[in-house]
Scaffold this motif. Structure first.
Motif, short mmCIF file in Angstrom:
data_model
loop_
_atom_site.label_atom_id
_atom_site.label_comp_id
_atom_site.label_asym_id
_atom_site.label_seq_id
_atom_site.Cartn_x
_atom_site.Cartn_y
_atom_site.Cartn_z
N TYR A 31 -2.55 17.00 -14.84
CA TYR A 31 -3.96 17.28 -15.09
C TYR A 31 -4.57 16.10 -15.83
N GLU A 32 -5.89 16.00 -15.76
CA GLU A 32 -6.60 15.06 -16.62
C GLU A 32 -6.57 15.61 -18.04
N LYS A 33 -6.20 14.79 -19.00
CA LYS A 33 -6.00 15.26 -20.37
C LYS A 33 -7.24 15.94 -20.92
N GLU A 34 -8.39 15.30 -20.76
CA GLU A 34 -9.63 15.86 -21.31
C GLU A 34 -9.96 17.19 -20.63
N VAL A 84 0.85 -1.18 0.00
CA VAL A 84 0.00 0.00 0.00
C VAL A 84 0.89 1.23 0.00
N MET A 85 0.68 2.12 -0.92
CA MET A 85 1.55 3.27 -1.06
C MET A 85 0.95 4.51 -0.40
N GLN A 86 1.82 5.41 0.00
CA GLN A 86 1.36 6.69 0.50
C GLN A 86 0.58 7.37 -0.61
N GLU A 87 -0.40 8.15 -0.23
CA GLU A 87 -1.27 8.77 -1.21
C GLU A 87 -0.51 9.70 -2.13
N VAL A 88 -0.75 9.51 -3.39
CA VAL A 88 -0.27 10.43 -4.42
C VAL A 88 -1.50 11.18 -4.88
N ASN A 89 -1.36 12.46 -5.11
CA ASN A 89 -2.50 13.25 -5.56
C ASN A 89 -2.90 12.82 -6.96
N THR A 90 -4.00 12.14 -7.07
CA THR A 90 -4.46 11.63 -8.36
C THR A 90 -5.71 12.36 -8.86
N LYS A 91 -6.00 13.50 -8.25
CA LYS A 91 -7.14 14.30 -8.70
C LYS A 91 -6.66 15.45 -9.58
N CYS A 92 -7.41 15.71 -10.62
CA CYS A 92 -7.06 16.80 -11.52
C CYS A 92 -7.33 18.13 -10.81
N PRO A 93 -6.37 19.06 -10.80
CA PRO A 93 -6.57 20.34 -10.12
C PRO A 93 -7.62 21.22 -10.80
N TYR A 94 -7.96 20.91 -12.03
CA TYR A 94 -8.96 21.71 -12.75
C TYR A 94 -10.36 21.11 -12.58
N THR A 95 -10.52 19.80 -12.83
CA THR A 95 -11.84 19.19 -12.75
C THR A 95 -12.20 18.74 -11.34
N GLY A 96 -11.17 18.50 -10.51
CA GLY A 96 -11.43 18.01 -9.16
C GLY A 96 -11.77 16.54 -9.12
N LYS A 97 -11.69 15.87 -10.27
CA LYS A 97 -12.04 14.46 -10.35
C LYS A 97 -10.78 13.59 -10.47
N GLU A 98 -10.94 12.31 -10.16
CA GLU A 98 -9.84 11.38 -10.28
C GLU A 98 -9.37 11.32 -11.74
N MET A 99 -8.08 11.36 -11.94
CA MET A 99 -7.55 11.30 -13.29
C MET A 99 -7.53 9.86 -13.81
N THR A 100 -7.78 9.70 -15.08
CA THR A 100 -7.64 8.41 -15.74
C THR A 100 -6.60 8.47 -16.85
N HIS A 101 -6.38 9.66 -17.39
CA HIS A 101 -5.37 9.86 -18.44
C HIS A 101 -4.54 11.08 -18.05
N PRO A 102 -3.64 10.92 -17.08
CA PRO A 102 -2.88 12.08 -16.60
C PRO A 102 -1.83 12.57 -17.59
N VAL A 103 -1.73 13.88 -17.70
CA VAL A 103 -0.67 14.50 -18.50
C VAL A 103 0.11 15.44 -17.59
N ARG A 104 1.37 15.63 -17.92
CA ARG A 104 2.26 16.44 -17.09
C ARG A 104 2.69 17.69 -17.83
N ASN A 105 2.63 18.82 -17.13
CA ASN A 105 3.12 20.08 -17.69
C ASN A 105 4.64 20.07 -17.58
N ILE A 106 5.34 20.11 -18.71
CA ILE A 106 6.79 19.99 -18.70
C ILE A 106 7.48 21.19 -18.06
N HIS A 107 6.77 22.29 -17.89
CA HIS A 107 7.38 23.49 -17.32
C HIS A 107 7.31 23.54 -15.80
#
Length: 239
Positions: A177-180, A149-172
């Motif tokens: 965020y959730e891609k959609e 069992v792992m320590q919680e990683v933030n898996t919610k999109c900061p924009y939608t507030g929902k759990e991500m299923t297709h996470p994308v990373r801002n390279i900057h």
């Protein structure tokens, strides 16, 4: 002559092949699910175990079918283009020729580089070695029902507030965020969308080229969801 060729019939056949491709992808997804259940439930400790090897061979067969199907469709398109340029004496012979050219450099080793196949292998490794390949902010803590069992990683999109299923990373800035969701934000803001994480120092407007798929986090999310489902099933059995 080329102008007498009934391309709509050919196109209809190609559309049928697209449906076959969907079945192949569904078979791959099912094989991956079965492999994960096998490794988790049967306590497989060696990746070379016979059951896992059987599933690995099934994945390779699906991958080979997918490659053959895509190459056949590519050969058909080449023949169609050549027919439109002028008369073709024997379309079947030409198709065989184009297909042979495309398949000339096929190797079994390249099948193991297929995205679905590598995903299959990675998910097995993730279960057998949960301490490896985790997102940097996740570390193993304790064992619960023989599952790390792992320590919680933030898996919610900061924009939608929902759990991500297709996470994308801002390279900057490194935020996820959730891609959609982030795509919709970019569309709504018309080129002026900025990182929605509060306090982020990155004031650069987000563009599609700033975002990259985070496969590692996606695997973490999938495994986290599988563990949650298993715990729910276990709790239901115990009631």
């Amino acid at each position: 002559m080329a102008d007498t060729v009934s391309f709509p019939v050919v196109d209809q056949a190609i559309n049928t092949l697209k449906k076959v491709n969907e079945y192949i992808n569904a078979g791959m997804d099912t094989t991956i699910d079965v492999a994960q259940d096998l490794v988790e439930n049967d306590k497989v400790t060696e990746v070379s175990s016979k059951k896992v090897m059987d599933l690995r061979n099934i994945m390779l067969d699906f991958t080979r079918m997918d490659r053959d199907l895509q190459q056949f469709r590519a050969a058909v398109e080449l023949v169609k283009r050549q027919c439109k340029k002028g008369a073709v004496e024997d379309m079947e012979e030409l198709l065989d020729e184009k297909l042979a050219e495309i398949q000339a450099e096929n190797t079994d080793e390249e099948l193991k580089q297929d995205e679905k196949y590598t995903d299959f292998e990675q998910k097995i490794r993730d279960i057998l070695h949960p301490e490896e390949g985790l997102p940097s902010q996740a570390q193993p803590t304790q064992v619960d029902d023989d599952i790390a069992v792992m320590q919680e990683v933030n898996t919610k999109c900061p924009y939608t507030g929902k759990e991500m299923t297709h996470p994308v990373r801002n390279i900057h800035c490194g935020h996820h965020y959730e891609k959609e969701g982030i795509t919709q934000l970019m569309k709504n803001r018309k080129g002026r969308a900025k990182c929605p994480v509060g306090g982020c120092v990155n004031d650069k407007p987000i563009t599609a080229s700033d975002l990259e798929d985070d496969k590692e986090l996606k695997r973490y999310i999938e495994r986290k969801n599988r563990q949650a489902t298993k715990r729910q099933k276990h709790a239901a059995i115990m009631v």
